[in-house]
Design a protein around this motif. Structure first.
Motif, short mmCIF file in Angstrom:
data_model
loop_
_atom_site.label_atom_id
_atom_site.label_comp_id
_atom_site.label_asym_id
_atom_site.label_seq_id
_atom_site.Cartn_x
_atom_site.Cartn_y
_atom_site.Cartn_z
N TYR A 243 -7.72 -2.22 3.38
CA TYR A 243 -7.48 -3.04 2.20
C TYR A 243 -8.53 -2.72 1.14
N ASN A 244 -8.13 -2.84 -0.13
CA ASN A 244 -9.07 -2.70 -1.23
C ASN A 244 -10.21 -3.69 -1.06
N GLN A 245 -11.45 -3.22 -1.14
CA GLN A 245 -12.61 -4.07 -0.88
C GLN A 245 -12.67 -5.25 -1.86
N THR B 289 -0.18 -6.18 -4.56
CA THR B 289 0.08 -5.24 -3.46
C THR B 289 1.42 -4.54 -3.60
N ARG C 173 0.48 -1.96 -6.35
CA ARG C 173 -0.51 -1.00 -5.84
C ARG C 173 -0.51 -1.05 -4.31
N GLU D 243 -1.41 0.94 -2.16
CA GLU D 243 -2.61 1.50 -1.53
C GLU D 243 -3.71 0.45 -1.35
N ASP D 244 -3.61 -0.68 -2.07
CA ASP D 244 -4.61 -1.74 -1.92
C ASP D 244 -4.42 -2.53 -0.62
#
Length: 540
Positions: A156-158, A218, A221, A223-224
């Motif tokens: 997950y995106n930090q 999400t 994006r 990729e998050d």
């Protein structure tokens, strides 16, 4: 000395003392003495040897000091105040037991194949924990220990992970039983039960805004929030949906049985007949057969539609949600079911958590001792800040400060909404540097009388509040401001709570960076309260 000069000295003195790191409780107490001296015996400042000759010091046990002592004594002996250490103790037990971890696992089962599902699970878990105890710091720490490693492991995106944990973990400010609402109710003598009821819709509105943001982000994006790898044997698709419905049916059967027994008790014990006022809510004869039908339908679905095997499997996957639901039912059900007051409900909730930990084999002397020590430290901090800030607020009130500020603002003929917006800016600014306890004790006694004097038809844009609801609405608005303050740099408490359990590579700068979109969401929710004030009265 005139009150305008005293107000200026008070503001500058508070900024100076907090800037040099003096604890708020001590700084407030010192300034309270200074305010009283400047107002009632200013000669002491230049001629200390005149001590004992003036209104303030001439007759110990009388005058302004006696009024102030009575105010503080009344506040500290208020029965509702006992609920604060009880709620803190309950939160400490939850944090140290395995109840929260098992709840997280059960929620993850149903949403782990959804894009952003783990972040959504984190938000839902935060809502449930907020509804159990109303404590903020413990939620952020617990979510940081349980959810942050899981989201980072899945890629997950930090910033998304950090923001979700801290924004959701701060929902205890808004969702009952919020300690912020309890203190506000005590200080302003507003019904705490009414504050709890009024904050339901705004609190869950804010939680839904966070979840909607997660879903939209999400989806835009992916990729998050990468999807986890499938686990062999894990239910998917319609099978998972059927298992979830089976689990929910069991919950409905249990909930319906409890309500059936409650209604039967009130009706057949003669409690309704003995009550000269309204009968118990959902406790009359007509509800007995309604709940009976609810239980009968649930049992029919379990045995003839889902089957014992599928129901048992659904129960095993979702049973981690049962203890939190029981605790929420005990706390909120006892309050709104007319069984107990808020203080007794807090005690019952703490006992319910302990009994659940005992049944799970997690109760121990160490668990109870650690929880008691945390309760002692947290309650001590709140009480000392309460004493200091209440002393300062009381001294300023005796000196005529709130009346002076109210007359100045109302007499300035500023538009009503501009006055309210200025208050919001002051609250947001103070929230970035001061603890919420100090703000509610120092600022609210000044602001609330002003709000109560404003014309009702000019508060908000859509709808109109009734006069009796203005203090309640302002309390909910204040809590939404404090929600923002928990994330606001440079001293947002949520950042430091998370930093204490975050991996070493995550810095405070990274944490505050992750807060930015969620602060925007909180400000949107605050705007809704300002534009449409009657939203707080939907359940009143």
């Amino acid at each position: 000395m005139d009150i305008g000069t005293i107000s200026l000295v008070l503001m500058l003195g508070l900024i100076l003392l907090l800037a040099i790191g003096m604890p708020l409780g001590l700084a407030s107490a010192i300034l309270a003495v200074l305010v009283l001296v400047m107002k009632f015996e200013p000669e002491l400042l230049l001629a200390p040897w005149t001590f004992g000759d003036g209104i303030l010091t001439g007759r110990p046990g009388s005058g302004p000091l006696n009024i102030l002592a009575q105010k503080i004594y009344g506040l500290l002996t208020d029965y509702v105040l006992i609920s604060i250490p009880l709620f803190i103790f309950m939160a400490a037990l939850l944090e140290r037991s395995g109840i929260a971890k098992e709840m997280y696992s059960s929620l993850s089962v149903w949403l782990n194949r959804t894009r952003g599902g783990i972040a959504i699970v984190t938000s839902i878990m935060a809502v449930i924990m907020a509804a159990m105890s109303g404590i903020i710091g413990g939620e952020v720490v617990l979510l940081g220990l349980i959810a942050l490693p899981q989201m980072l492991r899945l890629g997950y995106n930090q910033n998304l992970a950090i923001g979700v944990i801290c924004a959701s973990g701060s929902l205890g400010t808004m969702i009952p039983p919020s300690i912020v609402l309890i203190i506000y109710g005590l200080i302003t003598e507003t019904s705490i039960k009414a504050l709890f009821t009024a904050s339901f819709v705004p609190g869950f509105m804010l939680a839904s805004f966070i979840i909607i943001y997660i879903i939209i982000r999400t989806q835009l994006r992916p990729e998050d929030a990468p999807l986890p790898d499938p686990v062999p044997g894990e239910p998917v698709g319609r099978e998972k949906g059927k298992l979830f419905l089976a689990f929910m049916t069991v919950l409905f059967a249990g909930f319906g049985t409890a309500l059936f027994l409650r209604a039967s008790f009130f009706e057949f014990s003669g409690s309704n007949a003995a009550n000269t006022g309204a009968p118990a809510f959902w406790g009359t004869a007509e509800y007995i057969w309604r709940f009976g039908i609810m239980v009968a339908v649930s049992l029919a679905l379990i045995f003839f539609y889902f089957g014992k095997e599928l129901t048992a499997r659904g129960w095993s996957l979702g049973k981690g949600l049962v203890p939190p639901i029981v605790v929420i039912g005990v706390v909120m059900g006892s309050i709104y079911g007319g069984i107990t007051g808020i203080t007794e409900a807090a005690g019952m909730g703490a006992m319910a958590v302990f009994v659940i930990a005992l049944l799970r084999g997690e109760a121990s002397t160490e668990l109870v001792w650690d929880s008691l020590m945390r309760t002692l430290k947290s309650t001590g901090t709140i009480i000392w800040v309460t004493i200091g800030a209440a002393t300062l607020a009381g001294a300023y009130t005796i000196a005529g400060g709130p009346t002076y500020v109210a007359d100045f603002i109302v007499g300035s003929e500023l538009p009503t909404m501009l006055v309210i917006l200025l208050m919001m800016l002051i609250l947001l600014f103070m929230g970035a540097f001061m603890d919420w306890v100090g703000i509610v004790l120092l600022i609210i006694p000044v602001f609330l009388p002003i709000v109560l004097k404003l014309p009702l038809e000019e508060i908000g844009v859509f709808g109109e509040l009734e006069r009796r609801h203005v203090a309640i609405w302002f309390g909910v608005v204040f809590c939404m401001n404090m929600q923002v303050s928990f994330l606001s740099p440079p001293f947002g408490p949520a950042a430091f709570y998370l930093k204490s359990v975050a991996p070493p590579h995550i810095t405070l700068t990274d944490i505050f960076k992750g807060f930015l979109p969620f602060i925007g969401i909180q400000l949107v929710a605050l705007s809704v309260l300002l534009i449409w004030p009657p939203i707080v009265t939907l359940l009143l």
